[in-house]
Design an enzyme around this catalytic site. Structure first.
Site, PDB file in Angstrom:
ATOM      1  N   LYS A 116      -5.243   1.301  -8.083  1.00  0.00           N
ATOM      2  CA  LYS A 116      -4.602   1.796  -6.862  1.00  0.00           C
ATOM      3  C   LYS A 116      -5.086   1.085  -5.600  1.00  0.00           C
ATOM      4  O   LYS A 116      -4.318   0.933  -4.652  1.00  0.00           O
ATOM      5  CB  LYS A 116      -4.825   3.287  -6.741  1.00  0.00           C
ATOM      6  CG  LYS A 116      -4.123   4.002  -7.856  1.00  0.00           C
ATOM      7  CD  LYS A 116      -4.295   5.473  -7.740  1.00  0.00           C
ATOM      8  CE  LYS A 116      -3.266   6.104  -8.619  1.00  0.00           C
ATOM      9  NZ  LYS A 116      -2.499   7.108  -7.931  1.00  0.00           N
ATOM     10  N   GLY A 164      -2.142  11.205 -12.796  1.00  0.00           N
ATOM     11  CA  GLY A 164      -1.926  12.632 -13.053  1.00  0.00           C
ATOM     12  C   GLY A 164      -2.680  13.534 -12.090  1.00  0.00           C
ATOM     13  O   GLY A 164      -2.958  14.690 -12.385  1.00  0.00           O
ATOM     14  N   ASN A 289       5.052   2.339  -9.830  1.00  0.00           N
ATOM     15  CA  ASN A 289       5.149   2.455 -11.281  1.00  0.00           C
ATOM     16  C   ASN A 289       5.922   1.262 -11.824  1.00  0.00           C
ATOM     17  O   ASN A 289       7.057   1.010 -11.412  1.00  0.00           O
ATOM     18  CB  ASN A 289       5.825   3.764 -11.676  1.00  0.00           C
ATOM     19  CG  ASN A 289       4.963   4.957 -11.293  1.00  0.00           C
ATOM     20  OD1 ASN A 289       3.752   4.927 -11.455  1.00  0.00           O
ATOM     21  ND2 ASN A 289       5.580   5.987 -10.760  1.00  0.00           N
ATOM     22  N   ARG A 291       7.555   0.468 -14.475  1.00  0.00           N
ATOM     23  CA  ARG A 291       8.278   0.849 -15.702  1.00  0.00           C
ATOM     24  C   ARG A 291       9.541   1.613 -15.310  1.00  0.00           C
ATOM     25  O   ARG A 291       9.762   1.896 -14.139  1.00  0.00           O
ATOM     26  CB  ARG A 291       7.396   1.768 -16.548  1.00  0.00           C
ATOM     27  CG  ARG A 291       6.952   2.985 -15.746  1.00  0.00           C
ATOM     28  CD  ARG A 291       6.272   4.038 -16.573  1.00  0.00           C
ATOM     29  NE  ARG A 291       5.507   4.967 -15.769  1.00  0.00           N
ATOM     30  CZ  ARG A 291       5.997   6.000 -15.105  1.00  0.00           C
ATOM     31  NH1 ARG A 291       7.290   6.252 -15.139  1.00  0.00           N
ATOM     32  NH2 ARG A 291       5.226   6.783 -14.383  1.00  0.00           N
TER      33      ARG A 291
HETATM   34  P1  ADP Z   1      -1.616  10.026  -9.477  1.00  0.00           P
HETATM   35  O1  ADP Z   1      -1.454   8.626 -10.009  1.00  0.00           O
HETATM   36  O2  ADP Z   1      -2.899  10.666  -9.883  1.00  0.00           O
HETATM   37  O3  ADP Z   1      -0.416  10.867  -9.731  1.00  0.00           O
HETATM   38  P2  ADP Z   1      -0.778   9.585  -6.679  1.00  0.00           P
HETATM   39  O4  ADP Z   1      -1.412   8.645  -5.729  1.00  0.00           O
HETATM   40  O5  ADP Z   1       0.578   9.254  -7.190  1.00  0.00           O
HETATM   41  O6  ADP Z   1      -1.808   9.844  -7.887  1.00  0.00           O
HETATM   42  O7  ADP Z   1      -0.719  11.011  -6.022  1.00  0.00           O
HETATM   43  C1  ADP Z   1      -0.312  12.148  -6.748  1.00  0.00           C
HETATM   44  C2  ADP Z   1       0.103  13.245  -5.804  1.00  0.00           C
HETATM   45  O8  ADP Z   1      -0.991  13.650  -4.977  1.00  0.00           O
HETATM   46  C3  ADP Z   1       1.212  12.863  -4.835  1.00  0.00           C
HETATM   47  O9  ADP Z   1       2.506  13.001  -5.400  1.00  0.00           O
HETATM   48  C4  ADP Z   1       0.958  13.868  -3.724  1.00  0.00           C
HETATM   49  O10 ADP Z   1       1.459  15.124  -4.124  1.00  0.00           O
HETATM   50  C5  ADP Z   1      -0.551  13.947  -3.659  1.00  0.00           C
HETATM   51  N1  ADP Z   1      -1.106  12.968  -2.707  1.00  0.00           N
HETATM   52  C6  ADP Z   1      -1.496  11.691  -2.963  1.00  0.00           C
HETATM   53  N2  ADP Z   1      -1.945  11.079  -1.839  1.00  0.00           N
HETATM   54  C7  ADP Z   1      -1.847  11.984  -0.850  1.00  0.00           C
HETATM   55  C8  ADP Z   1      -2.161  11.978   0.563  1.00  0.00           C
HETATM   56  N3  ADP Z   1      -2.683  10.910   1.176  1.00  0.00           N
HETATM   57  N4  ADP Z   1      -1.915  13.110   1.274  1.00  0.00           N
HETATM   58  C9  ADP Z   1      -1.402  14.207   0.663  1.00  0.00           C
HETATM   59  N5  ADP Z   1      -1.094  14.294  -0.643  1.00  0.00           N
HETATM   60  C10 ADP Z   1      -1.317  13.198  -1.404  1.00  0.00           C
END
Ligand code: ADP
Length: 445
Positions: A116, A164, A289, A291
């Site tokens: 990330k 996740g 993503n 994919r």
């Molecule tokens: P993962 O790969 O673990 O799913 P993500 O970066 O996609 O991690 O984040 C998952 C979820 O966490 C997002 O869909 C959102 O709901 C919350 N999230 C992530 N970053 C932030 C942020 N900076 N502020 C608020 N919520 C966040």
């Protein structure tokens, strides 16, 4: 073009890939675990091979067994679907080493987006707007404190190898920071074997909006608008729609062009999704993503394209057939993820389906691998069907969804169908007035 594609997945997505291949005159090979001998994807594929016992680690994630299956059947390409090995750079590399085409991006792009911090860094350089935060990983708690104080609370500590929603901790004040930092690190270490964490500004009421992109691997790329996936429970999407109720044509063109340009500059090949949080009219990149996504059918409905066929075409070295000027969104599409789960606590509910009746009619698509008498094994994801509706506008799509849900029958196991019936009665859902916390509040969690 390929002669034979091995589908390294199961369930509805294995069927989805089979359908595209079959329509293109390409033979398919299904792989399956011993728990999936009677699965629909196994029945419909031209050939099938058992790759291991029920546990996914020994079957759908078993790289040596899958490579052997390719060699035995003479498959010249592999489609990984989503989940399992779809974002495993090692798998993509091993296939390449065996002269088998991975239907997906190059392994280096999977690797960059799987980290990330590297992903954010790459996107920032490509001009994609990112959430403000630390410049890469945090070396110490002292650094975390300095970054947080410079930016202001609340902040979010996230795992570099995260997925996740694990290894993610909010700190609302300086007093909470040390605990959040240490807990996120130890969770990340336990879950991913890597305790690298970074910091982002915590956005309090964002929507989840993602942009579908597609590249030809040679510098040309297009976008296919956005999907709004803000209705989530424990970071799992429950209902997705395209277009988003809050994005207008001009905003779509602007963010879409930014994403397409970034993907083109990367020389990315195939389908990808750039995920954003959207708050106060601003987009903030969170991850990409590399994919096909579960919710890709809403985009297919609105843009009238077959994303899987296009993935296969470009992987085989043909020209990408998508052209930005032809990609005009029409109408509105909504997808509901029907899971075999018991409400109210969403406990997985495997078992025998005694009666199954799929809805039909104008503008209704049902992607599912279940059938009358099918026994849902307890070993895998609980998604059993995706119901997708498409109509000229959002209001009509909601009516169509209501009508389609009334036709859907799944007896013998509990499903999440009643949740969608309840959601359709909510004024906020009817008007599209929700953010990523709405569903959990509605469910009282
Ligand atoms: P993962 O790969 O673990 O799913 P993500 O970066 O996609 O991690 O984040 C998952 C979820 O966490 C997002 O869909 C959102 O709901 C919350 N999230 C992530 N970053 C932030 C942020 N900076 N502020 C608020 N919520 C966040």
């Amino acid at each position: 073009m390929f002669k034979k594609i091995l589908i390294a997945n199961r369930g509805e997505i294995a069927l989805r890939v089979h359908r595209a291949a079959r329509e293109m005159g390409i033979k398919t090979v299904a792989i399956h675990s011993t728990a999936d001998t009677d699965a629909m994807h196994v029945r419909l594929a031209d050939e099938s091979i058992c790759v291991g016992p029920p546990s996914a680690a020994q079957s759908y994630l078993n790289i040596p067994a899958i490579i052997s299956a390719c060699e035995i059947t003479g498959a010249d390409a592999v489609h990984p679907g989503y989940g399992f090995l779809s974002e495993n750079q090692n798998f993509a590399q091993i296939l390449e080493d065996h002269g088998i085409t991975f239907i997906g991006p190059r392994s280096e792009h999977i690797a960059v987006m799987g980290d990330k911090i590297a992903a954010k860094d790459t996107m920032k350089k490509l001009g994609v707007p990112c959430v403000p935060g630390s410049d890469g990983g945090l070396a110490s708690f002292e650094e975390a404190r300095d970054v947080a104080e410079g930016m202001g609370f609340p902040v979010l500590i996230k795992a570099a190898s995260g997925g996740g929603g694990r290894g993610m901790k909010v700190a609302r004040s300086a007093a909470e920071l040390e605990n959040a930092y240490r807990t996120a690190r130890s969770e990340a270490k336990a879950a991913f074997g890597d305790d690298t964490v970074y910091m982002e500004k915590y956005l309090s009421i964002p929507r989840h909006i993602e942009v579908q992109v597609f590249g030809d691997g040679k510098g040309r790329a297009v976008h296919l608008g956005e999907r709004d996936c803000s209705l989530q429970r424990r970071h799992q999407k429950v209902l997705e729609e395209s277009p988003s109720p809050v994005i207008d044509a001009e905003t779509r063109a602007r963010i879409g062009e930014t994403c397409a340009k970034a993907i083109g500059d990367l020389h990315y090949i195939g389908a990808g999704t750039i995920e954003f949080l959207y708050e106060n009219g601003e987009f903030f990149f969170i991850e990409m993503n590399t994919r096909l996504q579960v919710e890709h059918p809403v985009t297919e409905a609105v843009y009238g394209v077959d994303l899987v066929a296009e993935q296969i075409r470009v992987a085989a070295g043909e020209e990408m057939s998508l052209r930005q000027e032809d990609l005009i969104p029409r109408g509105h599409a909504i997808e509901c993820r029907i899971n075999a789960e018991r409400l109210p606590d969403f406990r997985p509910c495997p078992g025998r389906i005694t009666t199954f009746h799929a809805p039909g009619g104008l503008g209704v698509r049902m992607d599912s691998a279940i059938y009358d008498g099918y026994v849902i094994p307890p070993f895998y994801d609980s998604l059993i069907a995706k119901l997708i509706v498409h109509a000229p506008d959002r209001e009509a799509a909601l009516h169509r969804l209501d009508r389609a849900l009334s036709e859907l029958v799944v007896d013998g196991v509990d499903t999440t169908k009643p949740l969608f019936e309840a959601l359709l009665e909510q004024p906020d859902v009817r008007t599209g007035n929700y953010n990523i916390h709405w569903l959990e509040k509605f469910l009282g969690i």
